[in-house]
Write a protein that holds these residues in place. Structure first.
Motif, PDB file in Angstrom:
ATOM      1  N   VAL A   4       0.792  -1.197   0.012  1.00 11.74           N
ATOM      2  CA  VAL A   4       0.029  -0.004   0.014  1.00 11.74           C
ATOM      3  C   VAL A   4       1.098   1.450   0.021  1.00 11.74           C
ATOM      4  N   ALA A   5       1.850   1.176   0.801  1.00 12.16           N
ATOM      5  CA  ALA A   5       3.029   2.489   0.876  1.00 12.16           C
ATOM      6  C   ALA A   5       3.512   2.541  -0.388  1.00 12.16           C
ATOM      7  N   GLU A   6       3.975   1.516  -1.232  1.00 11.96           N
ATOM      8  CA  GLU A   6       4.644   1.711  -2.361  1.00 11.96           C
ATOM      9  C   GLU A   6       3.594   2.374  -3.486  1.00 11.96           C
ATOM     10  N   TYR A   7       2.463   1.787  -3.516  1.00 12.97           N
ATOM     11  CA  TYR A   7       1.617   2.400  -4.435  1.00 12.97           C
ATOM     12  C   TYR A   7       0.981   3.608  -4.408  1.00 12.97           C
ATOM     13  N   MET A   8       0.947   4.267  -3.029  1.00 16.72           N
ATOM     14  CA  MET A   8       0.635   5.721  -2.697  1.00 16.72           C
ATOM     15  C   MET A   8       1.832   6.605  -2.607  1.00 16.72           C
ATOM     16  N   ARG A   9       2.809   5.982  -2.563  1.00 18.19           N
ATOM     17  CA  ARG A   9       4.248   6.686  -2.457  1.00 18.19           C
ATOM     18  C   ARG A   9       4.361   8.150  -3.062  1.00 18.19           C
ATOM     19  N   HIS A  10       3.932   7.973  -4.443  1.00 24.37           N
ATOM     20  CA  HIS A  10       3.937   9.262  -5.308  1.00 24.37           C
ATOM     21  C   HIS A  10       2.573   9.871  -5.642  1.00 24.37           C
ATOM     22  N   TYR A  11       1.563   9.587  -4.875  1.00 26.97           N
ATOM     23  CA  TYR A  11       0.217   9.978  -5.175  1.00 26.97           C
ATOM     24  C   TYR A  11       0.131  11.371  -5.319  1.00 26.97           C
ATOM     25  N   PRO A  12       0.526  12.165  -4.267  1.00 25.78           N
ATOM     26  CA  PRO A  12       0.554  13.689  -4.211  1.00 25.78           C
ATOM     27  C   PRO A  12       1.183  14.210  -5.506  1.00 25.78           C
ATOM     28  N   ASP A  13       2.158  13.861  -6.261  1.00 26.92           N
ATOM     29  CA  ASP A  13       2.767  14.016  -7.303  1.00 26.92           C
ATOM     30  C   ASP A  13       2.110  14.228  -8.390  1.00 26.92           C
ATOM     31  N   HIS A  14       0.890  13.204  -8.586  1.00 21.76           N
ATOM     32  CA  HIS A  14      -0.029  13.075  -9.422  1.00 21.76           C
ATOM     33  C   HIS A  14      -1.374  13.737  -9.268  1.00 21.76           C
ATOM     34  N   VAL A  15      -2.044  13.526  -8.167  1.00 23.61           N
ATOM     35  CA  VAL A  15      -3.169  14.276  -7.935  1.00 23.61           C
ATOM     36  C   VAL A  15      -3.122  15.188  -6.688  1.00 23.61           C
ATOM     37  N   ASP A  16      -3.451  16.275  -6.890  1.00 22.28           N
ATOM     38  CA  ASP A  16      -3.650  17.215  -5.694  1.00 22.28           C
ATOM     39  C   ASP A  16      -4.881  17.317  -5.188  1.00 22.28           C
ATOM     40  N   LEU A  17      -5.384  16.697  -4.082  1.00 23.68           N
ATOM     41  CA  LEU A  17      -6.464  16.677  -3.390  1.00 23.68           C
ATOM     42  C   LEU A  17      -6.762  18.099  -2.893  1.00 23.68           C
ATOM     43  N   HIS A  18      -7.929  18.631  -3.018  1.00 25.75           N
ATOM     44  CA  HIS A  18      -8.346  19.717  -2.426  1.00 25.75           C
ATOM     45  C   HIS A  18      -9.490  19.667  -1.294  1.00 25.75           C
ATOM     46  N   ALA A  19     -10.338  18.462  -1.524  1.00 21.79           N
ATOM     47  CA  ALA A  19     -11.202  18.523  -0.642  1.00 21.79           C
ATOM     48  C   ALA A  19     -12.011  16.721  -0.843  1.00 21.79           C
ATOM     49  N   PHE A  20     -12.784  16.598   0.172  1.00 17.65           N
ATOM     50  CA  PHE A  20     -13.474  15.416   0.164  1.00 17.65           C
ATOM     51  C   PHE A  20     -14.934  15.898   0.390  1.00 17.65           C
ATOM     52  N   PRO A  21     -15.755  16.271  -0.553  1.00 12.86           N
ATOM     53  CA  PRO A  21     -17.082  16.761  -0.096  1.00 12.86           C
ATOM     54  C   PRO A  21     -17.980  15.624  -0.110  1.00 12.86           C
ATOM     55  N   ASP A  22     -19.094  15.811   0.630  1.00 15.85           N
ATOM     56  CA  ASP A  22     -20.322  14.826   0.480  1.00 15.85           C
ATOM     57  C   ASP A  22     -19.833  13.501   1.082  1.00 15.85           C
ATOM     58  N   VAL A  23     -18.924  13.323   1.929  1.00 16.30           N
ATOM     59  CA  VAL A  23     -18.587  12.128   2.651  1.00 16.30           C
ATOM     60  C   VAL A  23     -19.784  11.557   3.579  1.00 16.30           C
ATOM     61  N   LYS A  24     -20.200  10.422   3.080  1.00 16.91           N
ATOM     62  CA  LYS A  24     -21.292   9.752   3.846  1.00 16.91           C
ATOM     63  C   LYS A  24     -20.798   8.426   4.361  1.00 16.91           C
ATOM     64  N   ILE A  25     -20.748   8.167   5.702  1.00 21.12           N
ATOM     65  CA  ILE A  25     -20.272   7.010   6.241  1.00 21.12           C
ATOM     66  C   ILE A  25     -21.525   6.229   6.861  1.00 21.12           C
ATOM     67  N   HIS A  26     -21.425   4.856   6.393  1.00 20.36           N
ATOM     68  CA  HIS A  26     -22.521   4.215   6.562  1.00 20.36           C
ATOM     69  C   HIS A  26     -22.039   2.979   7.530  1.00 20.36           C
ATOM     70  N   GLU A  27     -22.670   2.828   8.852  1.00 17.76           N
ATOM     71  CA  GLU A  27     -22.252   1.690   9.764  1.00 17.76           C
ATOM     72  C   GLU A  27     -23.003   0.524   9.219  1.00 17.76           C
ATOM     73  N   THR A  28     -22.279  -0.522   9.634  1.00 17.83           N
ATOM     74  CA  THR A  28     -22.765  -1.936   9.342  1.00 17.83           C
ATOM     75  C   THR A  28     -23.108  -2.561  10.667  1.00 17.83           C
ATOM     76  N   THR A  29     -23.581  -3.727  10.588  1.00 11.18           N
ATOM     77  CA  THR A  29     -23.850  -4.657  11.879  1.00 11.18           C
ATOM     78  C   THR A  29     -22.576  -4.971  12.474  1.00 11.18           C
ATOM     79  N   ASP A  30     -21.431  -5.072  11.686  1.00 12.83           N
ATOM     80  CA  ASP A  30     -20.018  -5.382  12.371  1.00 12.83           C
ATOM     81  C   ASP A  30     -19.603  -3.736  12.524  1.00 12.83           C
ATOM     82  N   ALA A  31     -19.322  -3.503  13.759  1.00 11.74           N
ATOM     83  CA  ALA A  31     -18.696  -2.385  14.335  1.00 11.74           C
ATOM     84  C   ALA A  31     -17.489  -1.942  13.636  1.00 11.74           C
TER      85      ALA A  31
END
Length: 141
Positions: free
Chosen positions: A55-82
């Motif tokens: 996972v670390a290797e895959y994400m290592r250069h992520y900011p060099d390619h995608v400049d994230l500004h925001a995560f609008p509209d985040v909806k988190i749904h809980e399941t029966t497994d906490a």
């Protein structure tokens, strides 16, 4: 900093780390044996990453390619497994190399055990990487 306890808290904390481009901090949220899956990955892209180091290797250069500004509209749904949540969200920003807008919708199924991500299934839209101006070169492996 207080370590997030619930899966939702950990996930929201992870989004803040991504916005700060703190990839090492985001990777630290992972269990050593955590698995990230991309069920809709296009040909030539990984479908599964096994272990924190992958996972670390895959994400290592992520900011060099995608400049994230925001995560609008985040909806988190809980399941029966906490420890398992389903997340609907958008990531917006820009693609660095082409300086074009980035706007991606995601659905993720995330499992957290002992305050660490053990499973992350990322259902992102692979058609977005095939759009004109979508320069994801270097993001894929």
């Amino acid at each position: 900093m207080t370590v997030p306890i619930t899966a939702a808290e950990l996930y929201r904390h992870g989004l803040q780390l991504l916005l700060r481009k703190d990839i090492p901090g985001w990777v630290e949220l992972w269990d050593e044996d955590g698995v990230q899956e991309f069920p809709f990955a296009p040909e030539g892209w990984p479908g599964r990453l096994e272990g924190k180091s992958s996972v670390a290797e895959y994400m290592r250069h992520y900011p060099d390619h995608v400049d994230l500004h925001a995560f609008p509209d985040v909806k988190i749904h809980e399941t029966t497994d906490a420890g398992t949540i389903v997340v609907e969200m958008r990531g917006v920003g820009r693609l660095v190399r082409s300086d074009t807008p980035f706007d991606m919708t995601y659905i993720a199924v995330v499992t957290v055990v002992n305050a660490r991500i053990t499973s992350y299934r990322d259902y992102w839209n692979p058609l977005a990487v095939q759009q004109p101006g979508a320069d994801f070169t270097g993001v894929r492996r």
